[in-house]
Design a protein around this motif. Structure first.
Motif, short mmCIF file in Angstrom:
data_model
loop_
_atom_site.label_atom_id
_atom_site.label_comp_id
_atom_site.label_asym_id
_atom_site.label_seq_id
_atom_site.Cartn_x
_atom_site.Cartn_y
_atom_site.Cartn_z
N ARG A 15 -9.24 -37.26 -42.64
CA ARG A 15 -8.77 -37.74 -43.94
C ARG A 15 -8.76 -36.61 -44.97
N GLU A 16 -9.81 -35.79 -44.97
CA GLU A 16 -9.88 -34.69 -45.93
C GLU A 16 -8.77 -33.68 -45.71
N PHE A 17 -8.48 -33.37 -44.46
CA PHE A 17 -7.49 -32.32 -44.19
C PHE A 17 -6.06 -32.85 -44.24
N MET A 18 -5.81 -33.99 -43.62
CA MET A 18 -4.44 -34.49 -43.51
C MET A 18 -3.90 -35.04 -44.82
N ASP A 19 -4.77 -35.59 -45.65
CA ASP A 19 -4.31 -36.23 -46.89
C ASP A 19 -4.41 -35.34 -48.11
N ALA A 20 -4.96 -34.14 -47.97
CA ALA A 20 -5.28 -33.32 -49.14
C ALA A 20 -4.05 -32.93 -49.94
N GLN A 21 -2.93 -32.63 -49.27
CA GLN A 21 -1.75 -32.14 -49.97
C GLN A 21 -1.05 -33.22 -50.79
N THR A 22 -1.31 -34.49 -50.50
CA THR A 22 -0.54 -35.56 -51.13
C THR A 22 -1.38 -36.58 -51.88
N ARG A 23 -2.69 -36.47 -51.84
CA ARG A 23 -3.52 -37.54 -52.35
C ARG A 23 -3.35 -37.77 -53.85
N HIS A 24 -3.07 -36.76 -54.63
CA HIS A 24 -3.01 -36.91 -56.07
C HIS A 24 -1.58 -37.05 -56.60
N ARG A 25 -0.62 -37.33 -55.71
CA ARG A 25 0.75 -37.57 -56.15
C ARG A 25 1.02 -39.07 -56.21
N SER A 26 2.14 -39.42 -56.81
CA SER A 26 2.39 -40.85 -57.00
C SER A 26 3.81 -41.27 -56.61
N ASP A 27 4.55 -40.44 -55.87
CA ASP A 27 5.89 -40.83 -55.45
C ASP A 27 5.80 -41.68 -54.19
N ILE A 28 6.90 -42.33 -53.83
CA ILE A 28 6.88 -43.26 -52.71
C ILE A 28 6.66 -42.55 -51.39
N ARG A 29 7.15 -41.31 -51.25
CA ARG A 29 6.91 -40.59 -50.00
C ARG A 29 5.43 -40.32 -49.80
N THR A 30 4.72 -40.04 -50.87
CA THR A 30 3.28 -39.85 -50.77
C THR A 30 2.59 -41.13 -50.32
N LEU A 31 2.99 -42.26 -50.88
CA LEU A 31 2.41 -43.54 -50.47
C LEU A 31 2.66 -43.81 -48.99
N LEU A 32 3.87 -43.50 -48.53
CA LEU A 32 4.17 -43.69 -47.11
C LEU A 32 3.30 -42.80 -46.23
N THR A 33 3.18 -41.53 -46.61
CA THR A 33 2.40 -40.58 -45.82
C THR A 33 0.94 -41.00 -45.72
N LEU A 34 0.35 -41.35 -46.86
CA LEU A 34 -1.06 -41.75 -46.87
C LEU A 34 -1.27 -43.02 -46.05
N HIS A 35 -0.34 -43.96 -46.16
CA HIS A 35 -0.48 -45.22 -45.41
C HIS A 35 -0.39 -44.97 -43.91
N ASN A 36 0.59 -44.18 -43.47
CA ASN A 36 0.76 -43.94 -42.03
C ASN A 36 -0.35 -43.06 -41.47
N ASN A 37 -0.84 -42.10 -42.26
CA ASN A 37 -2.00 -41.33 -41.82
C ASN A 37 -3.19 -42.24 -41.57
N GLU A 38 -3.42 -43.16 -42.48
CA GLU A 38 -4.54 -44.09 -42.34
C GLU A 38 -4.35 -45.00 -41.13
N ALA A 39 -3.14 -45.44 -40.90
CA ALA A 39 -2.87 -46.29 -39.73
C ALA A 39 -3.20 -45.55 -38.44
N GLY A 40 -2.91 -44.26 -38.38
CA GLY A 40 -3.26 -43.49 -37.19
C GLY A 40 -4.75 -43.38 -36.99
N ARG A 41 -5.49 -43.12 -38.06
CA ARG A 41 -6.95 -43.02 -37.94
C ARG A 41 -7.57 -44.35 -37.54
N LEU A 42 -7.06 -45.44 -38.09
CA LEU A 42 -7.61 -46.76 -37.74
C LEU A 42 -7.30 -47.15 -36.31
#
Length: 426
Positions: free
Chosen positions: A246-273
């Motif tokens: 989570r720290e490494f994969m999400d670091a580049q996008t965590r503090h942004r607010s565009d829809i692509r960032t939301l998609l990336t964070l959601h799909n990254n989390e789905a992979g970890r879960l």
């Protein structure tokens, strides 16, 4: 900074002046002048430098001022047939205090997720790192090594799961980058399986004792409700692997607010879960003559192939979403569609058909792909070739045959040739 460039022979001297250097083009100009003059006179090049101090306000410029000309002279000496002064005899060397200060500020860079674009690009000097990502690159290089392994693991699983589809997760050329620039379901799968691979690799290294920061998970203690077994052994520390991913994969996008960032964070989390939520219990019996007098159990990660199959099922049922009015949430497209869960994959745009080669969409097409002429599924020639038809050809292959087990413990095989029929899309 004051530099003098002397050449022998007629004792010509070039005065380069005093000015603040802010970009690399001046160094290229200096090197060009030096090589030009030396080539004409066939004489040694000597460099004198006035004392330099670190400029805390501009570390990048200070690094160039401290080291730029020094390494350019070394490069000229190695690559040009000139009688240059030995490196050890150069009258100056890069100040070590400048080197230590500036390297700490600018040497740790990386390209953004997903890491499958180029495994070697992690922590490369191409983009400034932020937050935990920079800290991991700087202080925990062994974690970065496991991140690379996880990214490769995710890429391999992606190619296995999509080997019979029109888009087969090929990372060749620049087509893969085009795919990742689109918010389609294929991109969602790539982000998810890469994040899952990093989680898996880091956690596995903890259990194998390859990382000093972690080890086995001993949090599970006590006995089962019926008393038939007890917790013990070396459990996988999934929490550590999940956190580092989570720290490494999400670091580049965590503090942004565009829809692509939301998609990336959601799909990254789905992979970890897909790894964390499906831990399995593994047990072992202890006792004389194989009896199960004592039975200990521990938590292990699922086989990664099972993770890939699970994510492929999520890919088939991925949710098309759009951003909320405030840009902070994802909502499904259609009033009758339920909201996606944390384990679901999400996308915004429909995928291209991937039938023909198209650099704009990242499609490599299916021309020349092997297909199954007898299958009616996605890997069959009818669907894979997009109705264009296919050709049939005979190929000679070499296979292992007449394999026998020899005590102990070797299997020896002979080599046999066989003629096989291969079908390829037109």
């Amino acid at each position: 900074m004051l530099f003098y460039l002397f050449t022998g022979g007629d004792n010509r001297r070039v005065y380069l002046g005093t000015r603040s250097v802010r970009s690399g083009w001046i160094w290229r100009r200096i090197a060009g002048w030096g090589v030009h003059l030396a080539a004409r006179t066939h004489s040694p090049i000597r460099v004198r430098q006035s004392p330099a101090r670190c400029d805390r306000a501009a570390p990048r410029a200070s690094m160039r001022l401290c080291e730029g000309l020094y390494f350019l002279i070394l490069w000229v000496q190695l690559s040009h047939p000139l009688h240059l002064v030995s490196a050890s005899r150069l009258p100056f060397s890069p100040p070590t205090d400048c080197r230590a200060e500036t390297l700490n500020q600018i040497s740790h860079r990386a390209v953004g997720s997903p890491l499958v674009m180029d495994h070697r690009s992690i922590c490369r000097k191409t983009r400034r790192l932020i937050g935990k990502q920079a800290e991991i690159c700087r202080k925990e290089p062994e974690i970065v090594h496991e991140v690379i392994k996880g990214a490769k693991l995710g890429t391999g699983e992606c190619q296995f799961q999509f080997k019979e589809r029109r888009w087969n997760c090929s990372t060749a050329d620049k087509f893969f980058g085009r795919i990742l620039n689109q918010d389609i379901r294929e991109t969602a799968f790539v982000y998810a399986v890469t994040s899952a691979g990093v989680t898996f690799a880091v956690t596995q290294s903890c259990s194998m004792g390859e990382l000093l920061q972690c080890g086995c998970d001993y949090q599970m203690k006590g006995e089962s409700p019926d008393g038939s077994w007890e917790w013990g052994g070396c459990g996988d520390d999934i929490d550590f692997g999940y956190t580092k991913s989570r720290e490494f994969m999400d670091a580049q996008t965590r503090h942004r607010s565009d829809i692509r960032t939301l998609l990336t964070l959601h799909n990254n989390e789905a992979g970890r879960l897909a790894v964390k939520n499906f831990m399995r219990t593994e047990c072992k019996c202890h006792g004389l003559s194989g009896s199960c007098a004592v039975k200990t159990c521990w938590k292990k990660m699922p086989i990664f192939r099972e993770v890939g199959v699970r994510l492929k099922e999520r890919f088939n049922g991925a949710f098309q979403v759009m951003g909320s009015n405030n840009g902070k949430y994802l909502i499904p497209v259609g009033d009758t569609i339920k909201a996606p869960t944390a384990e679901d994959l999400v996308y915004t745009n429909e995928s291209p058909n991937f039938c023909k080669r198209n650099r704009k969409t990242g499609s490599q097409g299916t021309k020349g792909r092997a297909c199954n002429a007898t299958s009616m599924g996605i890997g069959g020639c009818d669907l894979l070739c997009c109705g264009r038809g296919y050709k049939e050809r005979q190929v000679v292959v070499e296979e292992n045959c007449k394999c026998r087990f020899h005590w102990c413990c070797v299997v020896k095989c002979s080599k046999c040739t066989a003629v096989k029929t291969v079908h390829e899309c037109l």
